[in-house]
Motif scaffolding. Structure first.
Motif, PDB file in Angstrom:
ATOM      1  N   SER A   1      17.985  25.920 -16.593  1.00  0.00           N
ATOM      2  CA  SER A   1      19.022  26.106 -17.607  1.00  0.00           C
ATOM      3  C   SER A   1      19.309  27.586 -17.854  1.00  0.00           C
ATOM      4  O   SER A   1      18.399  28.427 -17.838  1.00  0.00           O
ATOM      5  CB  SER A   1      18.588  25.444 -18.918  1.00  0.00           C
ATOM      6  N   LYS A   2      20.555  27.884 -18.110  1.00  0.00           N
ATOM      7  CA  LYS A   2      20.982  29.242 -18.457  1.00  0.00           C
ATOM      8  C   LYS A   2      20.230  29.757 -19.677  1.00  0.00           C
ATOM      9  O   LYS A   2      20.020  30.965 -19.826  1.00  0.00           O
ATOM     10  CB  LYS A   2      22.491  29.217 -18.733  1.00  0.00           C
TER      11      LYS A   2
ATOM     12  N   GLU B   1      17.266  32.114 -19.121  1.00  0.00           N
ATOM     13  CA  GLU B   1      17.472  33.470 -18.595  1.00  0.00           C
ATOM     14  C   GLU B   1      17.077  34.538 -19.606  1.00  0.00           C
ATOM     15  O   GLU B   1      16.534  35.584 -19.243  1.00  0.00           O
ATOM     16  CB  GLU B   1      18.930  33.663 -18.175  1.00  0.00           C
ATOM     17  N   GLU B   2      17.342  34.280 -20.880  1.00  0.00           N
ATOM     18  CA  GLU B   2      17.039  35.253 -21.930  1.00  0.00           C
ATOM     19  C   GLU B   2      15.817  34.848 -22.748  1.00  0.00           C
ATOM     20  O   GLU B   2      15.558  35.432 -23.807  1.00  0.00           O
ATOM     21  CB  GLU B   2      18.252  35.406 -22.859  1.00  0.00           C
ATOM     22  N   SER B   3      15.074  33.874 -22.276  1.00  0.00           N
ATOM     23  CA  SER B   3      13.925  33.382 -23.029  1.00  0.00           C
ATOM     24  C   SER B   3      12.711  34.287 -22.826  1.00  0.00           C
ATOM     25  O   SER B   3      12.230  34.444 -21.703  1.00  0.00           O
ATOM     26  CB  SER B   3      13.587  31.952 -22.594  1.00  0.00           C
ATOM     27  N   SER B   4      12.218  34.874 -23.912  1.00  0.00           N
ATOM     28  CA  SER B   4      11.016  35.712 -23.812  1.00  0.00           C
ATOM     29  C   SER B   4       9.810  34.876 -23.417  1.00  0.00           C
ATOM     30  O   SER B   4       8.898  35.357 -22.736  1.00  0.00           O
ATOM     31  CB  SER B   4      10.762  36.418 -25.145  1.00  0.00           C
ATOM     32  N   GLU B   5       9.813  33.613 -23.808  1.00  0.00           N
ATOM     33  CA  GLU B   5       8.712  32.701 -23.481  1.00  0.00           C
ATOM     34  C   GLU B   5       8.610  32.454 -21.988  1.00  0.00           C
ATOM     35  O   GLU B   5       7.517  32.301 -21.437  1.00  0.00           O
ATOM     36  CB  GLU B   5       8.919  31.375 -24.221  1.00  0.00           C
ATOM     37  N   LYS B   6       9.772  32.443 -21.316  1.00  0.00           N
ATOM     38  CA  LYS B   6       9.808  32.137 -19.879  1.00  0.00           C
ATOM     39  C   LYS B   6       9.798  33.386 -18.998  1.00  0.00           C
ATOM     40  O   LYS B   6       9.749  33.287 -17.783  1.00  0.00           O
ATOM     41  CB  LYS B   6      11.059  31.301 -19.555  1.00  0.00           C
ATOM     42  N   ARG B   7       9.879  34.561 -19.618  1.00  0.00           N
ATOM     43  CA  ARG B   7      10.066  35.794 -18.837  1.00  0.00           C
ATOM     44  C   ARG B   7       8.942  36.027 -17.831  1.00  0.00           C
ATOM     45  O   ARG B   7       9.182  36.404 -16.683  1.00  0.00           O
ATOM     46  CB  ARG B   7      10.177  36.989 -19.790  1.00  0.00           C
TER      47      ARG B   7
ATOM     48  N   VAL C   1      11.184  33.848  -4.801  1.00  0.00           N
ATOM     49  CA  VAL C   1      11.916  32.658  -5.232  1.00  0.00           C
ATOM     50  C   VAL C   1      13.233  33.071  -5.876  1.00  0.00           C
ATOM     51  O   VAL C   1      13.278  34.012  -6.673  1.00  0.00           O
ATOM     52  CB  VAL C   1      11.077  31.839  -6.235  1.00  0.00           C
ATOM     53  N   GLU C   2      14.294  32.361  -5.543  1.00  0.00           N
ATOM     54  CA  GLU C   2      15.584  32.610  -6.190  1.00  0.00           C
ATOM     55  C   GLU C   2      15.719  31.676  -7.390  1.00  0.00           C
ATOM     56  O   GLU C   2      15.553  30.459  -7.267  1.00  0.00           O
ATOM     57  CB  GLU C   2      16.749  32.364  -5.238  1.00  0.00           C
ATOM     58  N   ILE C   3      16.002  32.238  -8.542  1.00  0.00           N
ATOM     59  CA  ILE C   3      16.240  31.454  -9.750  1.00  0.00           C
ATOM     60  C   ILE C   3      17.744  31.387  -9.983  1.00  0.00           C
ATOM     61  O   ILE C   3      18.405  32.421 -10.087  1.00  0.00           O
ATOM     62  CB  ILE C   3      15.571  32.085 -10.988  1.00  0.00           C
ATOM     63  N   ARG C   4      18.268  30.181 -10.038  1.00  0.00           N
ATOM     64  CA  ARG C   4      19.694  30.016 -10.326  1.00  0.00           C
ATOM     65  C   ARG C   4      19.821  29.377 -11.704  1.00  0.00           C
ATOM     66  O   ARG C   4      19.350  28.273 -11.949  1.00  0.00           O
ATOM     67  CB  ARG C   4      20.379  29.164  -9.260  1.00  0.00           C
ATOM     68  N   TYR C   5      20.462  30.131 -12.606  1.00  0.00           N
ATOM     69  CA  TYR C   5      20.658  29.671 -13.972  1.00  0.00           C
ATOM     70  C   TYR C   5      22.019  28.994 -14.074  1.00  0.00           C
ATOM     71  O   TYR C   5      23.034  29.559 -13.660  1.00  0.00           O
ATOM     72  CB  TYR C   5      20.616  30.859 -14.939  1.00  0.00           C
ATOM     73  N   VAL C   6      22.020  27.796 -14.606  1.00  0.00           N
ATOM     74  CA  VAL C   6      23.275  27.042 -14.701  1.00  0.00           C
ATOM     75  C   VAL C   6      23.465  26.531 -16.129  1.00  0.00           C
ATOM     76  O   VAL C   6      22.507  26.185 -16.825  1.00  0.00           O
ATOM     77  CB  VAL C   6      23.295  25.849 -13.711  1.00  0.00           C
ATOM     78  N   ASN C   7      24.718  26.514 -16.561  1.00  0.00           N
ATOM     79  CA  ASN C   7      25.049  25.970 -17.876  1.00  0.00           C
ATOM     80  C   ASN C   7      24.936  24.451 -17.884  1.00  0.00           C
ATOM     81  O   ASN C   7      24.580  23.844 -18.890  1.00  0.00           O
ATOM     82  CB  ASN C   7      26.465  26.387 -18.282  1.00  0.00           C
TER      83      ASN C   7
ATOM     84  N   MET D   1      23.122  21.329 -16.250  1.00  0.00           N
ATOM     85  CA  MET D   1      21.972  20.915 -15.444  1.00  0.00           C
ATOM     86  C   MET D   1      22.153  19.533 -14.828  1.00  0.00           C
ATOM     87  O   MET D   1      21.188  18.934 -14.333  1.00  0.00           O
ATOM     88  CB  MET D   1      20.705  20.927 -16.302  1.00  0.00           C
ATOM     89  N   SER D   2      23.364  19.009 -14.843  1.00  0.00           N
ATOM     90  CA  SER D   2      23.596  17.705 -14.222  1.00  0.00           C
ATOM     91  C   SER D   2      23.401  17.822 -12.709  1.00  0.00           C
ATOM     92  O   SER D   2      23.595  18.889 -12.109  1.00  0.00           O
ATOM     93  CB  SER D   2      25.004  17.200 -14.526  1.00  0.00           C
ATOM     94  N   ILE D   3      23.000  16.723 -12.112  1.00  0.00           N
ATOM     95  CA  ILE D   3      22.773  16.693 -10.666  1.00  0.00           C
ATOM     96  C   ILE D   3      24.043  17.062  -9.911  1.00  0.00           C
ATOM     97  O   ILE D   3      24.012  17.864  -8.970  1.00  0.00           O
ATOM     98  CB  ILE D   3      22.278  15.304 -10.230  1.00  0.00           C
ATOM     99  N   CYS D   4      25.153  16.489 -10.303  1.00  0.00           N
ATOM    100  CA  CYS D   4      26.413  16.735  -9.592  1.00  0.00           C
ATOM    101  C   CYS D   4      26.785  18.207  -9.627  1.00  0.00           C
ATOM    102  O   CYS D   4      27.257  18.766  -8.631  1.00  0.00           O
ATOM    103  CB  CYS D   4      27.534  15.893 -10.200  1.00  0.00           C
TER     104      CYS D   4
END
Length: 220
Positions: free
Chosen positions: A100-101, A104-110, A121-127, A129-132
């Protein structure tokens, strides 16, 4: 107009439709089924699993029983709860994680994000998260024309729920678990809304104990 990859769901399950038993045992494939799985891997551009499969099974998702080029590896994860030393992050080919986008700005996940990036690893942030939506992004940004979905049950359910698949290839293993992880682990359809599939092929496995079945989605 095609705007996503051709999607093949591949799995091996017990007679009663379980990918794994209640204690997470999932070693169901015979050597011939393993070869069949790896041959398909060699024919696709990407192979995809959910985060839970990475956490529990620690898969490599590379070719071992077939020759060819390793497909890129794709993981979908909202939580990013990973062991960064998992095999999928420490061995080639490239791995892409969709999340999830908001992360990207989550200090917890940094910390975990930086550790994954350091592993290549490439991280792709998306608004969305649906499969399609994720499949469209893979098609556009990675030129993925054909993808193999290997699990787990929740991930497979999400593909089927969103009607975002083209084929299902299943091997039936001669075991009965009675409980555990279902092939499509989700809230389920009502009877009349359940998707119907077209049978394409049935073959007895070379081991003589398993059956491999191919279904194709019926176009709307």
């Amino acid at each position: 107009m095609v705007d996503r990859p051709y999607i093949i769901i591949f799995s091996t399950m017990s007679i009663d439709g379980r990918l794994a038993s209640k204690d997470r045992y999932s070693q169901l494939s015979c050597p011939s089924d393993k070869r069949r799985q790896h041959i398909l891997r060699s024919e696709v551009d990407a192979v995809l699993v959910g985060a839970e499969t990475v956490r529990i099974d620690n898969p490599k998702l590379t070719l071992k029983y077939a020759h060819g080029k390793n497909p890129i590896r794709v993981i979908i994860s909202n939580s990013l709860r990973f062991n960064v030393n998992n095999t999928i992050f420490t061995t080639p080919p490239p791995t892409t994680v969709y999340t999830s986008k908001l992360n990207e700005e989550s200090s917890e996940k940094r910390q975990i994000i930086q550790a994954l990036i350091q592993k290549g690893v490439e991280i792709r942030y998306v608004n969305d998260m649906s499969i399609c939506s994720i499949m469209r992004d893979l098609y556009i940004t990675k030129n993925v024309k054909k993808i193999m979905v290997e699990g787990g049950g929740t991930t497979i359910w999400n593909f089927i729920k969103e009607n975002c698949f083209d084929e299902i290839r299943i091997t039936i293993s001669p075991r009965i678990f009675g409980n555990g992880i279902s092939f499509a682990q989700g809230e389920g359809f009502t009877g009349t809304s359940a998707p119907r599939l077209q049978l394409v092929n049935v073959k007895l496995c070379e081991c003589g104990q398993e059956v491999h079945i191919i279904y194709r989605k019926i176009s709307n």
